[in-house]
Design a protein around this motif. Structure first.
Motif, PDB file in Angstrom:
ATOM      1  N   VAL A 123       0.871  -1.179   0.000  1.00 51.80           N
ATOM      2  CA  VAL A 123       0.000   0.000   0.000  1.00 51.80           C
ATOM      3  C   VAL A 123       0.904   1.224   0.000  1.00 51.80           C
ATOM      4  N   SER A 124       0.642   2.176  -0.898  1.00 50.97           N
ATOM      5  CA  SER A 124       1.530   3.332  -1.029  1.00 50.97           C
ATOM      6  C   SER A 124       0.782   4.628  -0.766  1.00 50.97           C
ATOM      7  N   ALA A 125       1.553   5.649  -0.382  1.00 52.50           N
ATOM      8  CA  ALA A 125       1.008   6.980  -0.117  1.00 52.50           C
ATOM      9  C   ALA A 125       2.163   7.957  -0.050  1.00 52.50           C
ATOM     10  N   PRO A 126       1.926   9.253  -0.272  1.00 55.42           N
ATOM     11  CA  PRO A 126       2.981  10.244  -0.024  1.00 55.42           C
ATOM     12  C   PRO A 126       3.381  10.198   1.450  1.00 55.42           C
ATOM     13  N   TYR A 127       4.663  10.436   1.723  1.00 52.64           N
ATOM     14  CA  TYR A 127       5.118  10.442   3.112  1.00 52.64           C
ATOM     15  C   TYR A 127       4.897  11.831   3.700  1.00 52.64           C
ATOM     16  N   ARG A 128       4.134  11.908   4.773  1.00 56.24           N
ATOM     17  CA  ARG A 128       3.710  13.195   5.304  1.00 56.24           C
ATOM     18  C   ARG A 128       4.829  13.979   5.980  1.00 56.24           C
ATOM     19  N   ARG A 129       5.871  13.276   6.424  1.00 55.79           N
ATOM     20  CA  ARG A 129       6.947  13.974   7.138  1.00 55.79           C
ATOM     21  C   ARG A 129       8.211  14.027   6.268  1.00 55.79           C
ATOM     22  N   SER A 130       8.029  14.227   4.999  1.00 53.06           N
ATOM     23  CA  SER A 130       9.163  14.184   4.077  1.00 53.06           C
ATOM     24  C   SER A 130      10.172  15.293   4.352  1.00 53.06           C
ATOM     25  N   VAL A 131       9.729  16.469   4.750  1.00 52.87           N
ATOM     26  CA  VAL A 131      10.656  17.572   5.006  1.00 52.87           C
ATOM     27  C   VAL A 131      11.606  17.204   6.143  1.00 52.87           C
ATOM     28  N   GLU A 132      11.048  16.681   7.241  1.00 54.11           N
ATOM     29  CA  GLU A 132      11.889  16.290   8.376  1.00 54.11           C
ATOM     30  C   GLU A 132      12.793  15.119   8.027  1.00 54.11           C
ATOM     31  N   LEU A 133      12.279  14.174   7.227  1.00 57.03           N
ATOM     32  CA  LEU A 133      13.088  13.021   6.836  1.00 57.03           C
ATOM     33  C   LEU A 133      14.265  13.445   5.975  1.00 57.03           C
ATOM     34  N   LEU A 134      14.036  14.303   5.004  1.00 60.96           N
ATOM     35  CA  LEU A 134      15.119  14.774   4.140  1.00 60.96           C
ATOM     36  C   LEU A 134      16.185  15.497   4.955  1.00 60.96           C
ATOM     37  N   ALA A 135      15.756  16.257   5.946  1.00 66.62           N
ATOM     38  CA  ALA A 135      16.728  16.957   6.798  1.00 66.62           C
ATOM     39  C   ALA A 135      17.561  15.952   7.591  1.00 66.62           C
ATOM     40  N   ALA A 136      16.931  14.906   8.108  1.00 65.26           N
ATOM     41  CA  ALA A 136      17.660  13.891   8.867  1.00 65.26           C
ATOM     42  C   ALA A 136      18.642  13.127   7.992  1.00 65.26           C
ATOM     43  N   ALA A 177      15.579   8.421  14.121  1.00 65.20           N
ATOM     44  CA  ALA A 177      14.867   7.625  15.111  1.00 65.20           C
ATOM     45  C   ALA A 177      13.533   8.262  15.501  1.00 65.20           C
ATOM     46  N   GLU A 178      13.350   9.535  15.192  1.00 59.50           N
ATOM     47  CA  GLU A 178      12.080  10.199  15.469  1.00 59.50           C
ATOM     48  C   GLU A 178      10.982   9.742  14.513  1.00 59.50           C
ATOM     49  N   GLU A 180       9.016   6.845  13.422  1.00 53.67           N
ATOM     50  CA  GLU A 180       8.726   5.517  13.965  1.00 53.67           C
ATOM     51  C   GLU A 180       8.221   4.570  12.880  1.00 53.67           C
ATOM     52  N   ASP A 181       8.512   3.286  13.089  1.00 54.19           N
ATOM     53  CA  ASP A 181       7.985   2.214  12.245  1.00 54.19           C
ATOM     54  C   ASP A 181       8.246   2.481  10.758  1.00 54.19           C
ATOM     55  N   MET A 182       9.486   2.756  10.417  1.00 51.04           N
ATOM     56  CA  MET A 182       9.810   2.969   9.008  1.00 51.04           C
ATOM     57  C   MET A 182      11.287   2.751   8.756  1.00 51.04           C
ATOM     58  N   ALA A 183      11.598   2.479   7.493  1.00 53.67           N
ATOM     59  CA  ALA A 183      12.974   2.418   7.019  1.00 53.67           C
ATOM     60  C   ALA A 183      13.122   3.416   5.883  1.00 53.67           C
ATOM     61  N   ALA A 184      14.189   4.202   5.927  1.00 54.18           N
ATOM     62  CA  ALA A 184      14.478   5.144   4.856  1.00 54.18           C
ATOM     63  C   ALA A 184      15.259   4.404   3.773  1.00 54.18           C
ATOM     64  N   PHE A 199      18.384   2.801   5.895  1.00 57.73           N
ATOM     65  CA  PHE A 199      18.692   3.223   7.257  1.00 57.73           C
ATOM     66  C   PHE A 199      17.415   3.108   8.095  1.00 57.73           C
ATOM     67  N   SER A 200      17.505   2.454   9.265  1.00 53.73           N
ATOM     68  CA  SER A 200      16.296   2.287  10.062  1.00 53.73           C
ATOM     69  C   SER A 200      16.586   2.103  11.546  1.00 53.73           C
ATOM     70  N   PRO A 201      16.816   3.186  12.281  1.00 50.49           N
ATOM     71  CA  PRO A 201      16.900   3.058  13.735  1.00 50.49           C
ATOM     72  C   PRO A 201      15.630   2.469  14.334  1.00 50.49           C
ATOM     73  N   ALA A 202      14.476   2.709  13.707  1.00 51.60           N
ATOM     74  CA  ALA A 202      13.208   2.198  14.234  1.00 51.60           C
ATOM     75  C   ALA A 202      13.176   0.675  14.256  1.00 51.60           C
TER      76      ALA A 202
END
Length: 278
Positions: A123-136, A177-178, A180-184, A199-202
């Motif tokens: 199941v796919s969808a846009p990632y809602r926290r993409s701005v924070e993820l790209l920064a990390a 790590a902020e 949750e429940d995902m792998a980049a 990468f997946s600290p979660a």
């Protein structure tokens, strides 16, 4: 007395690819003990093979060092080779929490095999926290839209413009790590194939050498954005930066209106057999 096998997945060379520990005859173990064994093995995943309960050949439970996963790619591929070698059976149906995975194993000597497996359609969808993820991740501008795909684990795909940009990534794992429940899943084109890093600290994994459950979503993602075709064999290499190169082939059948099936294949080689005294 718990027999186990270690299989290097997505490689034909021992001590390469991504290792998985496969523990047999595990019906008597409780979840807590399985989790402790996975932490003891300290691989990205450890699997436990149990008696089937839904008409398959075996039931498989998958644990990272910190949690259980309903499905994962390289653990199922490695488990398939171990079960096939143990039972001398080369067509398998393995039960997972995401349903039955259909497996075909082509033996290549006593220790090696080529494995092809079906995968759950994500199941796919846009990632809602993409701005924070790209920064990390330290990515300024992704090459494609950032999307999440869930086929058990949740993978968030981030395309980079160049291979050099991918190879030099140095993520901030505290910020990752902020999420949750995902792998980049970061990827870039590399000539006749695609290179990938995970990468997946979660999930308790700083970086993975081969993320087979992300290979199918990558084939879908590329086809959805015109970078590959539905039905194409998408060749993926991962683990280069870890010194454990892994090679995967993913195919997504369907069209822009929907995905019909996903298959991932690769080599695997048995590298160890032993007994846990638990």
């Amino acid at each position: 007395m718990l027999p186990y096998t270690v299989v290097d997945a997505f490689t034909s060379e021992p001590l390469s690819g991504n290792p998985v520990a496969v523990c047999f005859d595990a019906d008597h173990l409780d979840v807590s003990t399985m989790q402790r064994i996975a932490n003891e093995m300290h691989l990205s995943e450890t699997t436990f093979v149990l008696r089937p309960s839904a008409g398959g050949d075996a039931r498989v439970r998958i644990f990272t060092p910190v949690n259980e996963l309903p499905f994962a790619g390289h653990p199922i591929l490695g488990t398939a080779l171990a079960v096939a070698q143990r039972n001398n059976a080369w067509a398998l149906e393995l039960e997972t929490a995401m349903g039955i995975v259909h497996i075909e194993v082509e033996p290549r000597g006593d220790l090696r095999g080529r494995v092809r497996m079906s995968q759950p359609i994500p199941v796919s969808a846009p990632y809602r926290r993409s701005v924070e993820l790209l920064a990390a991740l330290g990515v300024e501008a992704p090459a494609l839209p950032v999307s999440e795909y869930r086929n058990g684990p949740r993978h968030v795909l981030v395309g980079l413009g160049t291979l050099a940009e991918l190879s030099t990534l140095s993520p901030d794992h505290r910020r990752l790590a902020e999420h949750e429940d995902m792998a980049a899943i970061c990827f870039a084109e590399a000539g006749d194939h695609w290179r990938m890093r995970m990468f997946s600290p979660a999930y308790g994994v700083v970086e993975d050498a081969a993320t087979g459950s992300a290979a199918g979503p990558l084939a879908i993602h590329l086809a959805s954005h015109g970078r590959a075709g539905f039905g194409d064999q998408v060749r993926i290499r991962q683990g280069v930066e870890l010194g454990r190169p892994s090679d995967m082939i993913a195919t997504a059948q369907g069209s822009s209106t929907g995905v019909e099936s996903v298959a991932v294949s690769g080599d695997a080689v048995t590298v160890a057999r032993g007994t846990l005294l638990v």
